[in-house]
Structures are given as structure tokens and as C-alpha cells.
Enzyme design. Structure first.
Site, PDB file in Angstrom:
ATOM      1  N   ALA A  55       0.856  -1.118   0.140  1.00 36.59           N
ATOM      2  CA  ALA A  55       0.221  -0.055  -0.060  1.00 36.59           C
ATOM      3  C   ALA A  55       0.804   1.259   0.009  1.00 36.59           C
ATOM      4  O   ALA A  55       1.984   1.249   0.480  1.00 36.59           O
ATOM      5  CB  ALA A  55      -0.876  -0.058   1.145  1.00 36.59           C
ATOM      6  N   ASP A  56       0.279   2.264  -0.345  1.00 35.86           N
ATOM      7  CA  ASP A  56       0.757   3.680  -0.343  1.00 35.86           C
ATOM      8  C   ASP A  56      -0.142   4.717  -0.131  1.00 35.86           C
ATOM      9  O   ASP A  56      -1.266   4.421  -0.607  1.00 35.86           O
ATOM     10  CB  ASP A  56       1.663   3.834  -1.676  1.00 35.86           C
ATOM     11  CG  ASP A  56       2.374   5.327  -1.510  1.00 35.86           C
ATOM     12  OD1 ASP A  56       3.598   5.332  -0.857  1.00 35.86           O
ATOM     13  OD2 ASP A  56       2.057   6.368  -2.145  1.00 35.86           O
TER      14      ASP A  56
END
Length: 199
Positions: A55-56
Site C-alpha cells: 500500500a501507499d
């Protein structure tokens, strides 16, 4: 993550996080989530059954991208700019399995109340803002800054559980997925258009 997959292993690899200047924030977080996941997946090429979730997260204020602050001065500038304003938190998620990556992004609007300088500096001095996009963690010391949200709280924390399970379902059709544990949102829901935002 532990609520969905209690036995997960956390693995980190450094990746190039630069993007073309005009990349829309919601597209940027999806690309970086893919980049991170594919870098880790390369370590597990001999194990096609390993599922990699990455994720970011990025904070977006009027189109300006706010990542992690590099100094306390930058953290102050970010928090001061968010004071009394609505901003958007974009989180990209990628699921890589068997050499194929599935990805998507989710967005939540967050509304801050007006903050005093003392509140901002007290929070900065706690050390919490320095490794957070937009210089705050909604699940920690900055929760008192938030007067409401429009969207999923998980997206602001940094991993949308609904999006993650949808992507796993795409990557592994027929897999039995865990139930999303219910957690009540501690913030009022504010719908777009029902706010008096300062310009």
C-alpha cells in the site's frame, strides 16, 4: 492487517518513489503500491502461492501532494496548511500473486478543525508526524484534530480493508476471504457539500 490475516509477515524493500510531475495523486498511490508489491514479490518468485499485499498513502490538499515531512519545519507547514480545511487522503493497494498484480485506490475526505500553534508544536514534539503522509496519524495523536470524515477510515489509516479483500478476490477467485471485523468510526460522517469550508 492483523485483523484480517493474523499470521502475516511484514517485508520491506526500498523502491524509487518518484513519479512524473503531473501524475494525479490517486493514480500515483496506486502506481507506488504496485511498485512496492512487485519489488517484494520478486523475492518470492519460487513460491507462486505467496500473496503480497502492499500500500501507499498520500495526502492531497487542493491538488498539492503532502508526503512524509523531512523536517519539523515542514511538518509544521503541513499541519498549519491543513488547519480548518478539508483535504483528501488517497491510499493505493496492490495484491501480487503468481507474477500478476491487481491494484486499485480509495479516497477519503478528512476535515480538520482550526488548530493552534501550541497544539501543532505539541504534536510535532511527540515525534508522531515525522513518518506519516501529511504529517499526521489519525489513529494516534492527531485524532483530536479531526472533526469529521467522508469515506472509509481505513483509507486514512493506510490500508482499505474493503479494497484489499476485493483485490484478493480478483487475484484468487473462489478463495474464502475473512470477514471484515466491525469497528465503529469515532468521527462524524460529513457529506460533500454540507460544510462551510474556508477558502
Amino acid at each position: 492487517m492483523a485483523a484480517l490475516f493474523p499470521g502475516y509477515e511484514c517485508v520491506s524493500r526500498e523502491v524509487d518513489e518518484s513519479l512524473p510531475e503531473n501524475t494525479p495523486p490517486v493514480r500515483g498511490v496506486e502506481l507506488l503500491a504496485r511498485r512496492k508489491g512487485e519489488a517484494v514479490a520478486a523475492m518470492y518468485r519460487g513460491d507462486p502461492e505467496t500473496v503480497i499485499i502492499s500500500a501507499d498513502t498520500l495526502v492531497d490538499l487542493d491538488g498539492k501532494k503532502l508526503g512524509k515531512p523531512e523536517s519539523v519545519e515542514e511538518a509544521y507547514s503541513m499541519l498549519r496548511s491543513l488547519s480548518g480545511r478539508r483535504h483528501f487522503v488517497h491510499t493505493g493497494v496492490a495484491v501480487s500473486v503468481g507474477g500478476v498484480t491487481y491494484s486499485g485506490a480509495d479516497t477519503t475526505a478528512v476535515y480538520f478543525r482550526e488548530l493552534t500553534d501550541d497544539e501543532i508544536w505539541d504534536y510535532i514534539n511527540s515525534g508522531d508526524p515525522m513518518d506519516k503522509a501529511g504529517a499526521y496519524g489519525i489513529q494516534a495523536g492527531a485524532r483530536g484534530f479531526v472533526r469529521g470524515i467522508d469515506g472509509e477510515l481505513d483509507t486514512v489509516v493506510g490500508l482499505s480493508r474493503k479494497l484489499t479483500l476485493r483485490l484478493i478476490g480478483e487475484a484468487l477467485p473462489g478463495a474464502v476471504l475473512p470477514e471484515i471485523p466491525y469497528t465503529s468510526c469515532p468521527f462524524p460522517k460529513i457529506k460533500e457539500g454540507n460544510t462551510n469550508e474556508k477558502e
